[in-house]
Write a protein that holds these residues in place. Structure first.
Motif, PDB file in Angstrom:
ATOM      1  N   ILE A 131       4.860  -2.223  -3.138  1.00 22.94           N
ATOM      2  CA  ILE A 131       4.443  -0.886  -3.568  1.00 22.94           C
ATOM      3  C   ILE A 131       5.314  -0.399  -4.728  1.00 22.94           C
ATOM      4  O   ILE A 131       4.820   0.152  -5.718  1.00 22.94           O
ATOM      5  CB  ILE A 131       4.494   0.103  -2.387  1.00 22.94           C
ATOM      6  N   ALA A 132       6.636  -0.625  -4.626  1.00 22.02           N
ATOM      7  CA  ALA A 132       7.558  -0.177  -5.677  1.00 22.02           C
ATOM      8  C   ALA A 132       7.289  -0.893  -6.993  1.00 22.02           C
ATOM      9  O   ALA A 132       7.313  -0.281  -8.069  1.00 22.02           O
ATOM     10  CB  ALA A 132       9.003  -0.413  -5.233  1.00 22.02           C
ATOM     11  N   GLU A 133       6.989  -2.192  -6.918  1.00 20.16           N
ATOM     12  CA  GLU A 133       6.698  -2.951  -8.121  1.00 20.16           C
ATOM     13  C   GLU A 133       5.427  -2.451  -8.794  1.00 20.16           C
ATOM     14  O   GLU A 133       5.352  -2.340 -10.017  1.00 20.16           O
ATOM     15  CB  GLU A 133       6.563  -4.441  -7.772  1.00 20.16           C
ATOM     16  N   TYR A 134       4.426  -2.106  -7.982  1.00 20.88           N
ATOM     17  CA  TYR A 134       3.171  -1.590  -8.533  1.00 20.88           C
ATOM     18  C   TYR A 134       3.376  -0.226  -9.188  1.00 20.88           C
ATOM     19  O   TYR A 134       2.880   0.040 -10.283  1.00 20.88           O
ATOM     20  CB  TYR A 134       2.135  -1.496  -7.419  1.00 20.88           C
ATOM     21  N   ARG A 135       4.139   0.646  -8.518  1.00 18.35           N
ATOM     22  CA  ARG A 135       4.381   1.988  -9.066  1.00 18.35           C
ATOM     23  C   ARG A 135       5.134   1.914 -10.394  1.00 18.35           C
ATOM     24  O   ARG A 135       4.873   2.682 -11.321  1.00 18.35           O
ATOM     25  CB  ARG A 135       5.179   2.824  -8.073  1.00 18.35           C
ATOM     26  N   ALA A 136       6.071   0.964 -10.507  1.00 16.59           N
ATOM     27  CA  ALA A 136       6.868   0.849 -11.721  1.00 16.59           C
ATOM     28  C   ALA A 136       6.034   0.419 -12.921  1.00 16.59           C
ATOM     29  O   ALA A 136       6.326   0.795 -14.059  1.00 16.59           O
ATOM     30  CB  ALA A 136       8.015  -0.133 -11.501  1.00 16.59           C
ATOM     31  N   SER A 137       4.990  -0.379 -12.666  1.00 16.97           N
ATOM     32  CA  SER A 137       4.176  -0.899 -13.770  1.00 16.97           C
ATOM     33  C   SER A 137       2.783  -0.269 -13.827  1.00 16.97           C
ATOM     34  O   SER A 137       1.921  -0.763 -14.532  1.00 16.97           O
ATOM     35  CB  SER A 137       4.039  -2.426 -13.628  1.00 16.97           C
ATOM     36  N   PHE A 138       2.576   0.846 -13.118  1.00 21.13           N
ATOM     37  CA  PHE A 138       1.245   1.448 -13.044  1.00 21.13           C
ATOM     38  C   PHE A 138       0.786   1.953 -14.401  1.00 21.13           C
ATOM     39  O   PHE A 138       1.538   2.566 -15.158  1.00 21.13           O
ATOM     40  CB  PHE A 138       1.246   2.602 -12.037  1.00 21.13           C
ATOM     41  N   ASN A 139      -0.487   1.682 -14.707  1.00 22.33           N
ATOM     42  CA  ASN A 139      -1.078   2.125 -15.973  1.00 22.33           C
ATOM     43  C   ASN A 139      -2.532   2.515 -15.700  1.00 22.33           C
ATOM     44  O   ASN A 139      -3.314   1.713 -15.183  1.00 22.33           O
ATOM     45  CB  ASN A 139      -1.008   0.994 -17.003  1.00 22.33           C
TER      46      ASN A 139
END
Length: 465
Positions: A131-139
């Protein structure tokens, strides 16, 4: 009345103006303006403080990954369920997936009910990391990112529930021998992946300029289908831990790598450092290098292209700007010709001279030793002598003579800690277009926090600044 007449006899005189006063003021103003304009156009002497640092000649290049990849095709059609997760290391006869011709298996799974399963602390950390990895790269403009996030989260959950799901499938088969379910096992060992980009057959012989025309990953998720047809790709199997990255090079980079057997690299994705073997090659006048790795392939199983930092050279020491470096001319003198003299016991040489009557004299000439090499040759300032001047050795060397003819140039900087410029010799360990690294604590050399002239072309040696 008399007083009144006196006042009427006073004659007022006109003051005469001196034109030279105005002219002088105008000239002085012009002079001030000229000085101001000259100060704007004049280069200023800059001083640099020597620091301790590390200098590396690094290039970051995007390369393509080559692996031993095999797309495994489905041998029958039906509804599919997987029992291993992305990146799982499997052996021969490991159950990979099942195919149900009728779809009744999923109904049976619902009736069977899920085994009791609770997330461990490690499982929770894994999900939170996804989840953290997705939030960091969310576009917002990248819809495929949402799809990939869902895929990765499903994959994490699948890894956690694999054993329970497989047990339920076996119970159904045991209780219903007429089930249309078919369990598919692996025929080889390797690492499994459910991503495909169509470049699985890419090898060193098929690398060309088009390979790097678009270096974005274009993965197709194989595990999203509920149904599969015979001949469709079911999964991908990577059969070796050895892998490589091919990178395009400039001619300059190619020359740097041509004679190397290995090189230090950093993979920018996770800053992991490797020292792979390197092979250079050309294809249609284009330059390439192949970097071969033997470990950690699984960390990059979801990448086809990676940014690689090549560390061509690296040196640590005192960091100085290249613009501060100058060359100075010296005479090379054997150590036995150096002596002390004068009122202050300064270092110098005995210079052979003649008076007007032709009588020979040995005159002490003050000369600082700027450097002494491994052959005990001392370097003295060439400005102080003329070519052919003769110096005399001390008594211990039997008074032998030497004609000053042999010169050399040394790299150095203008040292200015004491308020005036002094040449200090430097030994350059490594340099690029902007900075150089020199050793610390060398005899006659620089020390950390020394001050040097950044633009030595604006000053002269021994000049007060």
């Amino acid at each position: 009345m008399a007083g009144k007449n006196t006042r009427n006899n006073i004659i007022k005189m006109k003051k005469r103006q001196n034109p030279w006063t105005g002219i002088m003021l105008i000239l002085f103003s012009v002079y001030i303006i000229v000085l101001f304009v000259q100060s704007l156009n004049q280069d200023n002497i800059s001083i640099y403080e020597v620091t301790q640092n590390k200098l590396a000649d690094d290039d970051t290049i995007r390369g393509v990954i080559l692996r031993d990849e095999h797309l495994i095709k489905a041998k029958s059609s039906g509804y599919i369920n997987y029992y291993v997760g992305e990146g799982a290391r499997i052996g021969v006869n490991t159950t990979i997936y099942s195919v149900d011709r009728t779809g009744g298996f999923n109904d049976s799974l619902d009736k069977e009910g899920a085994d009791n399963y609770s997330l461990s602390d490690e499982d929770t950390k894994t999900i939170r990391a996804d989840i953290a990895e997705y939030r960091a790269s969310f576009n917002f403009s990248d819809y495929s990112g949402i799809t990939n996030f869902r895929y990765n989260l499903d994959n994490s959950l699948l890894k956690m529930t694999t054993n329970g799901l497989l047990k339920r499938a076996k119970r159904i088969l045991k209780n219903d021998s007429s089930s249309s379910l078919k369990m598919i096992k692996s025929g080889k060992t390797g690492i499994i992946s459910f991503c495909s980009d169509g470049l699985e057959k890419l090898d060193i012989d098929s690398i060309n300029q088009k390979t790097f025309s678009d270096t974005t990953d274009k993965w197709k998720q194989l595990r999203q289908k509920k149904e599969i047809s015979k001949g469709d790709t079911a999964y991908k199997l990577i059969t070796s831990d050895n892998w490589s990255i091919v990178i395009p090079l400039t001619k300059k980079q190619y020359k740097k790598l041509y004679d190397k057997d290995s090189i230090d690299v950093v993979i920018k994705k996770d800053n992991n450092k490797f020292t792979p073997s390197v092979t250079t090659f050309t294809e249609k006048s284009k330059y390439y290098a192949k970097l071969e790795f033997t470990k950690d392939m699984i960390n990059y199983i979801d990448n086809r292209y990676l940014d690689i930092q090549l560390e061509f050279n690296e040196a640590a020491g005192l960091k100085i700007p290249v613009s501060s470096i100058i060359k100075k001319k010296f005479y090379m003198v054997p150590e036995e010709y150096i002596t002390n003299g004068g009122d202050d016991g300064s270092t110098g040489v005995m210079l052979k001279t003649y008076d007007k009557h032709g009588n020979q004299h040995n005159t002490f000439k003050k000369a600082k030793v700027y450097y002494k090499d491994e052959k005990n040759r001392c370097y003295i300032d060439a400005r102080l002598f003329s070519v052919g001047d003769i110096i005399v050795a001390d008594v211990s060397a039997n008074g032998s003579e030497l004609s000053l003819t042999r010169t050399a140039r040394l790299d150095g900087v203008y040292y200015c800690n004491n308020g005036y410029c002094t040449f200090k010799r430097i030994d350059i360990t490594y340099s690029n277009s902007e900075y150089a690294i020199v050793p610390e604590d060398t005899i006659y050399g620089l020390q950390i926090y020394d001050h040097i002239i950044l633009n030595p072309n604006l000053v002269k040696e021994d000049e007060i600044i």
